[in-house]
Motif scaffolding. Structure first.
Motif, short mmCIF file in Angstrom:
data_model
loop_
_atom_site.label_atom_id
_atom_site.label_comp_id
_atom_site.label_asym_id
_atom_site.label_seq_id
_atom_site.Cartn_x
_atom_site.Cartn_y
_atom_site.Cartn_z
N MET A 94 1.26 -15.58 3.32
CA MET A 94 0.59 -14.44 2.72
C MET A 94 0.99 -13.20 3.51
O MET A 94 1.05 -13.23 4.74
N LEU A 95 1.29 -12.12 2.81
CA LEU A 95 1.65 -10.86 3.43
C LEU A 95 0.53 -9.87 3.18
O LEU A 95 0.10 -9.68 2.05
N GLU A 96 0.03 -9.26 4.26
CA GLU A 96 -0.99 -8.22 4.15
C GLU A 96 -0.35 -6.90 4.55
O GLU A 96 0.31 -6.81 5.58
N VAL A 97 -0.53 -5.89 3.71
CA VAL A 97 0.06 -4.57 3.95
C VAL A 97 -1.02 -3.51 3.86
O VAL A 97 -1.79 -3.50 2.90
N ARG A 98 -1.05 -2.62 4.85
CA ARG A 98 -1.93 -1.45 4.82
C ARG A 98 -1.02 -0.23 4.74
O ARG A 98 -0.21 0.01 5.64
N ALA A 99 -1.15 0.52 3.64
CA ALA A 99 -0.26 1.65 3.38
C ALA A 99 -0.97 2.67 2.50
O ALA A 99 -2.06 2.40 1.98
N VAL A 100 -0.35 3.81 2.32
CA VAL A 100 -0.91 4.85 1.46
C VAL A 100 -0.68 4.52 -0.01
O VAL A 100 -1.55 4.70 -0.84
N ASP A 101 0.52 4.01 -0.34
CA ASP A 101 0.83 3.75 -1.74
C ASP A 101 1.88 2.65 -1.85
O ASP A 101 2.52 2.29 -0.87
N ALA A 102 2.04 2.13 -3.07
CA ALA A 102 3.05 1.10 -3.35
C ALA A 102 3.58 1.32 -4.75
O ALA A 102 2.87 1.83 -5.62
#
Length: 123
Positions: A94-102
């Motif tokens: 599982m990949l967890e990403v914290r970002a402003v947008d995708a």
């Protein structure tokens, strides 16, 4: 609150073979799509605060209502106006990403594999 993110093409259930590249606050994710194993999709996360790989939800036992199934994209509702969070569940990770947008950059590109799709896109 977990919400399915349906914009990215469905990934291959047996061999998504994800490839990631992180550069200057951008995270690129390429994977094989379900429709054709010889094609890949690429998703780009912008202004990434952090990302991390973890064990697949399947490692913890059968799917349950409080755990996302394998092979899907989810967005976690933000607690504030800051960074958002995505969970991408692969068959074995599982990949967890914290970002402003995708955003989805490529929906179906013919490629030998996901790493090749990224290399061709960024060349």
């Amino acid at each position: 609150m977990l919400r399915e993110w349906i914009e990215p093409p469905a990934m291959s259930a047996t061999l998504p073979a994800p490839a990631v590249l992180s550069s200057d606050g951008t995270l690129w994710l390429a994977y094989r799509i379900a429709r054709d194993p010889h094609h890949c999709a690429v998703v780009r996360f912008l202004h990434v605060e952090q990302y991390a790989w973890g064990a697949s939800p399947a490692v913890h036992g059968p799917e349950q209502a409080d755990r996302p199934p394998q092979g899907s994209f989810y967005q976690v509702a933000p607690a504030d106006e800051g960074r958002r969070r995505w969970l991408i569940t692969f068959p074995d990770a599982m990949l967890e990403v914290r970002a402003v947008d995708a955003e989805v950059v490529l929906r179906a590109a013919a490629a030998i594999g996901p790493a090749h799709a990224l290399a061709a896109l960024l060349a």
